[in-house]
Design an enzyme around this catalytic site. Structure first.
Site, mmCIF file in Angstrom:
data_model
loop_
_atom_site.group_PDB
_atom_site.id
_atom_site.type_symbol
_atom_site.label_atom_id
_atom_site.label_comp_id
_atom_site.label_asym_id
_atom_site.label_seq_id
_atom_site.Cartn_x
_atom_site.Cartn_y
_atom_site.Cartn_z
ATOM 1 N N ASN A 48 0.860 -1.201 0.000
ATOM 2 C CA ASN A 48 0.000 0.000 0.000
ATOM 3 C C ASN A 48 0.886 1.239 0.000
ATOM 4 O OD1 ASN A 48 -2.159 -1.748 0.370
ATOM 5 N ND2 ASN A 48 -2.306 -1.397 2.589
ATOM 6 N N HIS A 62 -7.006 1.468 12.414
ATOM 7 C CA HIS A 62 -7.584 0.357 11.638
ATOM 8 C C HIS A 62 -6.922 -0.974 11.968
ATOM 9 C CE1 HIS A 62 -8.247 3.720 8.479
ATOM 10 N NE2 HIS A 62 -9.156 3.755 9.442
ATOM 11 N N LYS A 72 2.016 -5.926 9.056
ATOM 12 C CA LYS A 72 2.487 -4.939 8.070
ATOM 13 C C LYS A 72 3.867 -4.401 8.450
ATOM 14 C CE LYS A 72 -1.318 -2.678 8.710
ATOM 15 N NZ LYS A 72 -2.274 -2.695 9.837
ATOM 16 N N HIS A 119 -3.566 0.055 13.751
ATOM 17 C CA HIS A 119 -2.524 0.980 13.281
ATOM 18 C C HIS A 119 -3.168 2.280 12.825
ATOM 19 C CE1 HIS A 119 0.282 2.435 9.969
ATOM 20 N NE2 HIS A 119 0.952 2.610 11.085
ATOM 21 N N TYR A 132 3.459 0.694 2.911
ATOM 22 C CA TYR A 132 3.548 -0.463 3.789
ATOM 23 C C TYR A 132 3.294 -1.758 3.023
ATOM 24 C CZ TYR A 132 -0.878 1.976 4.817
ATOM 25 O OH TYR A 132 -2.015 2.731 4.764
ATOM 26 N N ASP A 168 -13.677 7.121 9.846
ATOM 27 C CA ASP A 168 -12.840 7.187 11.051
ATOM 28 C C ASP A 168 -13.503 8.014 12.149
ATOM 29 O OD1 ASP A 168 -9.563 7.049 9.421
ATOM 30 O OD2 ASP A 168 -11.010 5.494 9.983
HETATM 31 C C1 LIG Z 1 -6.766 -0.512 3.330
HETATM 32 C C2 LIG Z 1 -7.247 -0.606 1.910
HETATM 33 C C3 LIG Z 1 -8.186 0.265 1.408
HETATM 34 N N1 LIG Z 1 -8.602 0.141 0.130
HETATM 35 C C4 LIG Z 1 -9.560 1.108 -0.398
HETATM 36 C C5 LIG Z 1 -10.798 1.309 0.457
HETATM 37 C C6 LIG Z 1 -11.141 2.766 0.257
HETATM 38 O O1 LIG Z 1 -11.977 2.924 -0.876
HETATM 39 C C7 LIG Z 1 -9.803 3.427 -0.054
HETATM 40 C C8 LIG Z 1 -9.231 4.189 1.129
HETATM 41 O O2 LIG Z 1 -9.288 3.316 2.240
HETATM 42 P P1 LIG Z 1 -9.090 3.890 3.682
HETATM 43 O O3 LIG Z 1 -9.831 5.198 3.796
HETATM 44 O O4 LIG Z 1 -9.425 2.808 4.679
HETATM 45 O O5 LIG Z 1 -7.519 4.202 3.688
HETATM 46 P P2 LIG Z 1 -6.672 4.547 5.002
HETATM 47 O O6 LIG Z 1 -7.485 5.375 5.938
HETATM 48 O O7 LIG Z 1 -5.383 5.063 4.523
HETATM 49 O O8 LIG Z 1 -6.459 3.113 5.661
HETATM 50 C C9 LIG Z 1 -5.167 2.647 5.996
HETATM 51 O O9 LIG Z 1 -4.798 3.375 7.135
HETATM 52 C C10 LIG Z 1 -4.206 2.695 8.215
HETATM 53 C C11 LIG Z 1 -3.174 3.643 8.768
HETATM 54 C C12 LIG Z 1 -3.626 1.376 7.926
HETATM 55 O O10 LIG Z 1 -2.683 0.919 8.586
HETATM 56 C C13 LIG Z 1 -4.230 0.532 6.887
HETATM 57 O O11 LIG Z 1 -3.223 0.112 5.985
HETATM 58 C C14 LIG Z 1 -5.298 1.164 6.144
HETATM 59 O O12 LIG Z 1 -6.451 0.871 6.892
HETATM 60 O O13 LIG Z 1 -8.904 2.366 -0.402
HETATM 61 C C15 LIG Z 1 -8.122 -0.828 -0.705
HETATM 62 O O14 LIG Z 1 -8.523 -0.928 -1.882
HETATM 63 N N2 LIG Z 1 -7.194 -1.708 -0.225
HETATM 64 C C16 LIG Z 1 -6.745 -1.635 1.050
HETATM 65 O O15 LIG Z 1 -5.890 -2.458 1.442
#
Ligand SMILES: Cc1cn([C@H]2C[C@H](O)[C@@H](COP(=O)(O)OP(=O)(O)O[C@H]3O[C@H](C)C(=O)[C@H](O)[C@H]3O)O2)c(=O)[nH]c1=O
Length: 187
Positions: A48, A62, A72, A119, A132, A168
Site C-alpha cells: 500500500n 484500523h 504490516k 494501526h 507499507y 474514522d
Molecule cells: C486498506 C485498503 C483500502 N482500500 C480502499 C478502500 C477505500 O476505498 C480506499 C481508502 O481506504 P481507507 O480510507 O481505509 O484508507 P486509510 O485510511 O489510509 O487506511 C489505511 O490506514 C491505516 C493507517 C492502515 O494501517 C491501513 O493500511 C489502512 O487501513 O482504499 C483498498 O482498496 N485496499 C486496502 O488495502
C-alpha cells in the site's frame, strides 16, 4: 541493520543499513532473511502507499479482524508521522497497550507490526507518503477500526486532529466490542 524492540511487544523497529555516497543513499526496504532473524517473519502479499496532506491529518485506527489479521511493515518515505499501534490480541502480554513512534522520511526506519494490532498515524509534516507491505490481503468484510479518541484507550496525539474520514469519525466504542477493555477501564 539495527533492530529495536517495541516495549515488551513482538513488534519491531528496524533500521536497515544506509549506504550513502556522493549520489545519495541506498537501503533495503525489506529483507525476508534479516527481518526473520530480527524476530519478524513475514511474507508480503500486498503493498500500500498513501499520500496525506495537512499537518494534523489522521488516518486510523484500523485493523483487520480474525481470521485474517494484517501484519504490516510500515515506512514513511516522505515527511514525518506520529505512528501508533495498539495490541488487540487476546492472550497477548501487551494486549491493550499502545506504542507510538515518529517515522521520518529522512530515515529508512520501518515499523514491523504483527497481525492483531490496530494501526494509525497523524501527520507531523504538511505532506507525508506512507508505504507499507501487508502480510495479508485486504478483506473489506473483516476491515475494522476505532476512533483516535476512543475513551477506552486515551491515545495522545501531538497535534490537534484534523482531516478524519467519515468512516474514522464513526467507529463504535471499542469497549462495547472488547469487554476486556471495559473491565480494564474500571479496574
Ligand atoms: C486498506 C485498503 C483500502 N482500500 C480502499 C478502500 C477505500 O476505498 C480506499 C481508502 O481506504 P481507507 O480510507 O481505509 O484508507 P486509510 O485510511 O489510509 O487506511 C489505511 O490506514 C491505516 C493507517 C492502515 O494501517 C491501513 O493500511 C489502512 O487501513 O482504499 C483498498 O482498496 N485496499 C486496502 O488495502
Amino acid at each position: 541493520m539495527r533492530v529495536l524492540r517495541v516495549g515488551d511487544s513482538d513488534a519491531r523497529l528496524i533500521e536497515p543499513v544506509l549506504h550513502a555516497d556522493e549520489r545519495g543513499s541506498f537501503a533495503r526496504s525489506w529483507c525476508a532473511e534479516s527481518f526473520a532473524a530480527a524476530g519478524f517473519a513475514f511474507t508480503p502479499l500486498q503493498g500500500n502507499v498513501s499520500l496525506t496532506r495537512g499537518a494534523g491529518t489522521l488516518r486510523g485506527m484500523h485493523f483487520q479482524r480474525d481470521p485474517r489479521p494484517d501484519p504490516k511493515v510500515v515506512r514513511c518515505s516522505l515527511g514525518r508521522i506520529h505512528d501508533v499501534i495498539v495490541d488487540l490480541r487476546a492472550g497477548s502480554p501487551t494486549r491493550g497497550q499502545a506504542f507510538a513512534h515518529v517515522l521520518d522520511g529522512a530515515r529508512p526506519q520501518m515499523l514491523c507490526v504483527p497481525g492483531g494490532f490496530a494501526h494509525g498515524f497523524q501527520l507531523l509534516s504538511e505532506e507525508a507518503v506512507v508505504e507499507y507491505l501487508m502480510g495479508e490481503v485486504y478483506v473489506p468484510e473483516l476491515y475494522d477500526g476505532f476512533r483516535h479518541d476512543d475513551p477506552a484507550l486515551g491515545l495522545a496525539w501531538p497535534l490537534p486532529v484534523r482531516g478524519l474520514s467519515e468512516k474514522d469519525r464513526a467507529w463504535p466504542d471499542l469497549a462495547g466490542r472488547f469487554p476486556w477493555l471495559a473491565e480494564r477501564a474500571h479496574a
